[in-house]
Every structure is written in structure tokens, then in C-alpha cells.
Design an enzyme around this catalytic site. Structure first.
Site, short mmCIF file in Angstrom:
data_model
loop_
_atom_site.label_atom_id
_atom_site.label_comp_id
_atom_site.label_asym_id
_atom_site.label_seq_id
_atom_site.Cartn_x
_atom_site.Cartn_y
_atom_site.Cartn_z
N SER A 62 0.80 -1.23 0.00
CA SER A 62 0.00 0.00 0.00
C SER A 62 0.83 1.28 0.00
O SER A 62 0.27 2.36 -0.24
CB SER A 62 -0.92 0.02 1.21
OG SER A 62 -2.12 -0.63 0.88
N LYS A 79 0.51 3.34 -2.98
CA LYS A 79 -0.67 4.19 -3.22
C LYS A 79 -0.32 5.68 -3.16
O LYS A 79 -0.92 6.50 -3.84
CB LYS A 79 -1.76 3.87 -2.19
CG LYS A 79 -2.33 2.47 -2.33
CD LYS A 79 -3.22 2.11 -1.14
CE LYS A 79 -3.81 0.70 -1.29
NZ LYS A 79 -4.50 0.25 -0.08
N TYR A 115 -2.09 -2.99 -10.96
CA TYR A 115 -2.14 -2.72 -9.51
C TYR A 115 -1.27 -3.70 -8.72
O TYR A 115 -0.53 -3.30 -7.81
CB TYR A 115 -3.60 -2.79 -9.04
CG TYR A 115 -3.76 -2.65 -7.54
CD1 TYR A 115 -3.67 -1.41 -6.92
CD2 TYR A 115 -4.00 -3.77 -6.74
CE1 TYR A 115 -3.81 -1.29 -5.54
CE2 TYR A 115 -4.14 -3.65 -5.37
CZ TYR A 115 -4.05 -2.41 -4.77
OH TYR A 115 -4.17 -2.30 -3.41
N TYR A 125 -4.04 3.18 7.71
CA TYR A 125 -5.31 2.47 7.71
C TYR A 125 -6.26 3.10 8.74
O TYR A 125 -6.18 4.31 8.98
CB TYR A 125 -5.10 0.97 8.01
CG TYR A 125 -4.10 0.30 7.09
CD1 TYR A 125 -4.31 0.26 5.72
CD2 TYR A 125 -2.96 -0.31 7.58
CE1 TYR A 125 -3.41 -0.37 4.87
CE2 TYR A 125 -2.05 -0.94 6.73
CZ TYR A 125 -2.28 -0.97 5.38
OH TYR A 125 -1.40 -1.58 4.55
N VAL A 142 1.07 -3.84 3.77
CA VAL A 142 0.94 -5.13 4.46
C VAL A 142 2.18 -6.02 4.36
O VAL A 142 2.25 -7.07 4.99
CB VAL A 142 -0.30 -5.94 3.97
CG1 VAL A 142 -1.59 -5.30 4.42
CG2 VAL A 142 -0.26 -6.16 2.49
N1 GLU Z 1 -1.63 -5.28 -2.45
C1 GLU Z 1 -2.33 -5.18 -1.22
C2 GLU Z 1 -3.82 -5.31 -1.41
O1 GLU Z 1 -4.35 -4.72 -2.29
C3 GLU Z 1 -2.01 -3.89 -0.57
C4 GLU Z 1 -2.69 -3.77 0.76
C5 GLU Z 1 -1.89 -3.00 1.75
O2 GLU Z 1 -0.66 -2.98 1.76
O3 GLU Z 1 -2.56 -2.39 2.59
O4 GLU Z 1 -4.49 -6.00 -0.70
#
Ligand code: GLU
Length: 309
Positions: free
Chosen positions: A65, A68, A193, A245, A263
Site C-alpha cells: 500500500s 498508493k 495494480y 489504515y 501489508v
Molecule cells: N496489495 C495489497 C492489497 O491490495 C495492498 C494492501 C496494503 O498494503 O494495505 O491487498
């Protein structure tokens, strides 16, 4: 700031290591479950030649994430605020990162922010490029520029592992396609993604990326701005409100550093006008944040007065 990072970091890493026992490595992406839950690494970059680093700071891990933040910056550079925020909102959700609930209950049905999976998928769909290869190459170029590391690439095994198991993300994407937030083939978007999430870095790369964000996209060994001032400001604000989060509120109180976690156990921190921080600790708490990484940031923030509040 008087800097004793070298000696302090060693002590701090030792201190937070015991928390790793209370966390768990992410396993919903099978390839991530191979990580060693005891690992803890940290790097701090203050704009000089070297990073202060300790623990498993050379270990490579995937951005997940954290990517992002970077796709948001790139999409804003590609299209500007009006286009991007017509697809995704600016509000924290208080829900888990992969929740579908607010997509249905919120009208209009656009994701609430770019740091949750739905919002990140919408943002990823905006990255310019005729093919996924072209889009990924643009993103990799951006990450290499921000980190000063030309070797950065993505991990195919992790990307494939996520692509094969990403049914929840697929359902978010199909929902958004039905409601006109995204268009095009969902699996093509998922392919991009999952590769963006699988971009591989170490703590030092992450600390340098954090530093660039902290300094409005300027890098010490570059004489130009990689991210426009206003976009870097905007991205850091999202890191404060939604970066950790649904623990972002408590994190703002306890740590107070714009940060984003993934994650895989990575966390990037960007102290505005100050240092960049890269952390790794794959044992996660129940919200998906590195348990040792959160503790380490708390110690660093207290010791060096890094909170922006
Ligand atoms: N690739 C992970 C997902 O989409 C990223 C989630 C994360 O790191 O919070 O579930």
C-alpha cells in the site's frame, strides 16, 4: 537537531523487537507469508550522503500500500486535481483498507480516499500509458528518481501471487466499473495494480522516498523538483489522515508524522522539512500496520520531537 541516530537506532531496534511476537505476517497474499516475522529494519535519511540504518535495513520487501502514495502523486501530475478527485474522495473511512461497505452506502459511489484499496484502484486506472508495461515503466522511473536507486524493480512472484488471489480487489473494481468510476478491463487494471504493489525496495530506498516527499519532491542530488510542491503537500496530508489504515487517528496522536504503511510490513515516514524514514517489520497488528515499526516510530518521534503537531 543533534543527531545520535547511529547509537539510538540500535537500542530502539532492540527494544521494539519483542513486539514482533504479538503480530502476524500477512498471508492473504501467499508470497508475503514467507517473510520472517522477527525482522525489524530502519533507515533515516537527512539529505546527506549516508542513511542512518539498523537491523534488517537491507532486506528487500514490496511496497504494497505504500505504492498508493506514489501512484496518487503520479496521477495528480498526469491529470491534475479536478480529474483525480472526480474519481476519489478526500475523507478517511475508519474501515479496513479492503472494505467494500462504503462503496455501496456512500452516494455518489466513489471511493472515499486514495489510500484504501478501492480508491487506489481508481487512482491506478488513471496512470497515463498505452499499455501496462508503459504505465509500470513510468511508475518505476518515478520511484527510481525519488529513491535515487536505478535498480528498483518489481517482484514478479509477489505480483503473480496477489493477482491469483485478489478476488476482493477484483470485486471492488467490478463494483466501481458498474458505477462508472473506472472503465476498461478489470483484470488489466489488477495486473497493473498488483505489479505496482510488488515494487521492491529496502529501508534506505524508502527513507529517501520519504525525504523527497518531506521536501516537496526535491531531492538533494537533483536540482529540480520531482513532485510539484502542491502535490507533495496534498499527498502528505493524505498520509496524515489515512496513511495508517483505520489506525491513522491514534497514529497522529502517538507519532504525528505523515506516514504510509503496507501489508508487507513497510512504513514510509516524511517529516515535513526534515528527515525521511523507512521501516520494515513484517509482523503486523490487526489493522495491518507493522507492529514493531509503529513502536519504533513512536520512540523516534518522542526522542527527536518529530511530531508535526
Ligand atoms: N496489495 C495489497 C492489497 O491490495 C495492498 C494492501 C496494503 O498494503 O494495505 O491487498
Amino acid at each position: 537537531m543533534v543527531c545520535h541516530y547511529g547509537t539510538d537506532l540500535k537500542e530502539m531496534v532492540e527494544k521494539v523487537k519483542r513486539y514482533t511476537k504479538d503480530g502476524q505476517v500477512a498471508n492473504y497474499i501467499p508470497a508475503l507469508s514467507k517473510a520472517n516475522p522477527d525482522d525489524v529494519g530502519v533507515a533515516i535519511f537527512d539529505g546527506n550522503d549516508t542513511c542512518f540504518s539498523e537491523g534488517n535495513h537491507r532486506h528487500l520487501f514490496t511496497l504494497q500500500s505504500i505504492s498508493k502514495v506514489l501512484t496518487l502523486a503520479l496521477a495528480l501530475m498526469d491529470h491534475g486535481e479536478d480529474v483525480v478527485f472526480s474519481k476519489v474522495g478526500m475523507e478517511p473511512t475508519g474501515d479496513p483498507f479492503n472494505s467494500i461497505a462504503k462503496l455501496e452506502s456512500h452516494v455518489p459511489s466513489k471511493p472515499l480516499n486514495p489510500m484504501i484499496n478501492a480508491g487506489a484502484l481508481a487512482v491506478s486506472s488513471l496512470i497515463k500509458g498505452d499499455t501496462n508495461e508503459e504505465k509500470l515503466e513510468r511508475l518505476l522511473h518515478f520511484v527510481r528518481e525519488l529513491s535515487g536507486n536505478k535498480q528498483i524493480n518489481f517482484n514478479q512472484e509477489v505480483a503473480t501471487s496477489e493477482f491469483k488471489t485478489a478476488d476482493l480487489n477484483r470485486s471492488l473494481a467490478y463494483f466501481m466499473k458498474q458505477h462508472g468510476v473506472i472503465s476498461g478491463d478489470v483484470d488489466v487494471l489488477l495486473d497493473f495494480y498488483t505489479k505496482q504493489c510488488a515494487i521492491e525496495v529496502n529501508c534506505e530506498d524508502l527513507a529517501k522516498i520519504g525525504y523527497a516527499l518531506a521536501h516537496h519532491g526535491e531531492h538533494p542530488d537533483k536540482n529540480y523538483s520531482i513532485i510539484p510542491y502542491e502535490i507533495a503537500r496534498l499527498v502528505k496530508t493524505f498520509m496524515v489522515t489515512c496513511g495508517m489504515y483505520n489506525a491513522s487517528g491514534e497514529f497522529a496522536i502517538r507519532v504525528g508524522i505523515p506516514a504510509k504503511s503496507g501489508v508487507s510490513g513497510g512504513i514510509v515516514g516524511a517529516v515535513p522539512g526534515g528527515v525521511g524514514i523507512g521501516l520494515y517489520g513484517p509482523a503486523l497488528d490487526d489493522k495491518g500496520n507493522s507492529i514493531a515499526g509503529m513502536k519504533l516510530l513512536e520512540l523516534l518521534s518522542a526522542k527527536y520531537h518529530l511530531s508535526i503537531f
